[in-house]
Write an enzyme that holds these catalytic residues in place. Sequence first.
Site, mmCIF file in Angstrom:
data_model
loop_
_atom_site.group_PDB
_atom_site.id
_atom_site.type_symbol
_atom_site.label_atom_id
_atom_site.label_comp_id
_atom_site.label_asym_id
_atom_site.label_seq_id
_atom_site.Cartn_x
_atom_site.Cartn_y
_atom_site.Cartn_z
ATOM 1 N N ARG A 143 0.857 -1.180 0.000
ATOM 2 C CA ARG A 143 0.000 0.000 0.000
ATOM 3 C C ARG A 143 0.897 1.235 0.000
ATOM 4 N NH1 ARG A 143 -2.513 -3.395 3.992
ATOM 5 N NH2 ARG A 143 -4.621 -4.048 3.366
ATOM 6 N N LYS A 167 -3.066 -2.225 7.616
ATOM 7 C CA LYS A 167 -4.262 -1.653 8.222
ATOM 8 C C LYS A 167 -4.549 -2.319 9.563
ATOM 9 C CE LYS A 167 -6.731 -0.107 4.089
ATOM 10 N NZ LYS A 167 -7.974 -0.227 3.294
ATOM 11 N N HIS A 232 -1.967 2.848 -6.363
ATOM 12 C CA HIS A 232 -2.740 1.618 -6.178
ATOM 13 C C HIS A 232 -2.804 0.787 -7.451
ATOM 14 C CE1 HIS A 232 -4.706 0.006 -2.675
ATOM 15 N NE2 HIS A 232 -5.675 -0.491 -3.414
ATOM 16 N N ARG A 235 -0.262 -1.830 -7.130
ATOM 17 C CA ARG A 235 -0.717 -2.894 -6.220
ATOM 18 C C ARG A 235 -1.717 -3.799 -6.928
ATOM 19 N NH1 ARG A 235 -1.412 -4.296 -0.653
ATOM 20 N NH2 ARG A 235 -3.582 -4.502 0.014
ATOM 21 N N HIS A 258 -5.095 -8.561 3.061
ATOM 22 C CA HIS A 258 -6.546 -8.402 3.130
ATOM 23 C C HIS A 258 -7.099 -9.238 4.282
ATOM 24 C CE1 HIS A 258 -6.988 -7.250 -1.418
ATOM 25 N NE2 HIS A 258 -6.680 -6.223 -0.663
ATOM 26 N N TYR A 267 -9.820 -9.920 -7.977
ATOM 27 C CA TYR A 267 -8.746 -10.220 -8.924
ATOM 28 C C TYR A 267 -9.016 -11.504 -9.701
ATOM 29 C CZ TYR A 267 -6.480 -6.476 -6.448
ATOM 30 O OH TYR A 267 -6.220 -5.256 -5.892
#
Length: 295
Positions: A143, A167, A232, A235, A258, A267
Site C-alpha cells: 500500500r 491496516k 494503487h 498494487r 486483506h 482479482y
Amino acid sequence: MADIDDFLAHLAIERRTSAHTLDAYRRDLAALSAWADTHGIALIALHTEQLRAFIADEHRRGLSPKSLQRRLSACRSFYRWLLRHGRIAASPAAAIRAPKAPRKLPQVLDVDEAARLVEVPTDVPLGVRDRALLELFYSSGLRLSELCALRWHDLQLDDGLVTVLGKGGKQRRVPVGSHARAALAAWREERPASMDAPVFPGRNGPITPRAVQLRLRQLALRQGLSKRVHPHLLRHSFASHVLESSGDLRGVQELLGHADIATTQIYTHLDFQHLAKVYDAAHPRARRKRGAGDA
C-alpha cells in the site's frame, strides 16, 4: 461531537487507523451530526428510521451508492463503539443496508507496461531512488502508506523480505524480488543511512503519499504510458499478475494483507478477463473472426 471525537481518538490510537480513513470517517460523521442538529436529534438518541432518513436525504442530495456505503459504514462503526462502551442501548445502524454499487474492476498494467514503468533510467537525477521505489512497489504489492512509512530495518534484503505494518496495525512479511533487491541496494549505496532512517526520505521525514503520487504520474508520462498511473494501480497489477501465474487466491490475500478474502476475489474477475481474451484469440471455434466478406 464529544462522542465522535472520542471514537476517532480510539481509531487513531488503539486501532492505528490510517489518516486517510480517519479523514473519511470524520467527514461522514460530521455530516450525520449536522443532519441530526438540523432535526433537533441527539446522536445517542437517534433511531433506525431517523438514520434511514439521513441516508435517504444524502441519496437525494446526489451521493453515489459507493459514498452512501461509506457513510453507513462509518455510522455502523461509530454506533457499534458507542454500544460497546455502554453509551447507547442499541445500534440504530444494525438493520440498515446501503444501496448496492456497481462493482468496478480495477484497471491494471499488463506485464510489459509494468516492466516499462519500473525500468526508469538511473542516470538522471533521482533515477536510482525512483527505480528502487517502483521496483519495490510492484515487487511486493505494498500500500502507499506502507511504502512511505518504510524504514531500512524493515528490509531484510539478504533474505528477500520486507516487514510492513498494514491496516489495523497488522504486521506481515512480504517477499522482495531480485530486481527490487538490486535497486534498493543501489539506492542505499548512493545514499547511506542508518537502519532507523526512512527508506525513501522526504524534506521533513519520510516521503509523503502526495509526493509519491505526483512523481509516479510524472514517471509514467516520461515512460510513454497512456494509462492514468497511480500508486494503487501498481498494487492491483502486482495482485493480478501473481494470481494469473499462480492461481493461489489465499496466497495473494496474505501478500496483500486483506482481512477478508472477498476483497481479494475481485482479482479472480480480472484473471478471468485475461483467460477469456486468450481463449477468444486462440480457440478455433471460440468466436468467428470478421473477414473482408463479412457484413
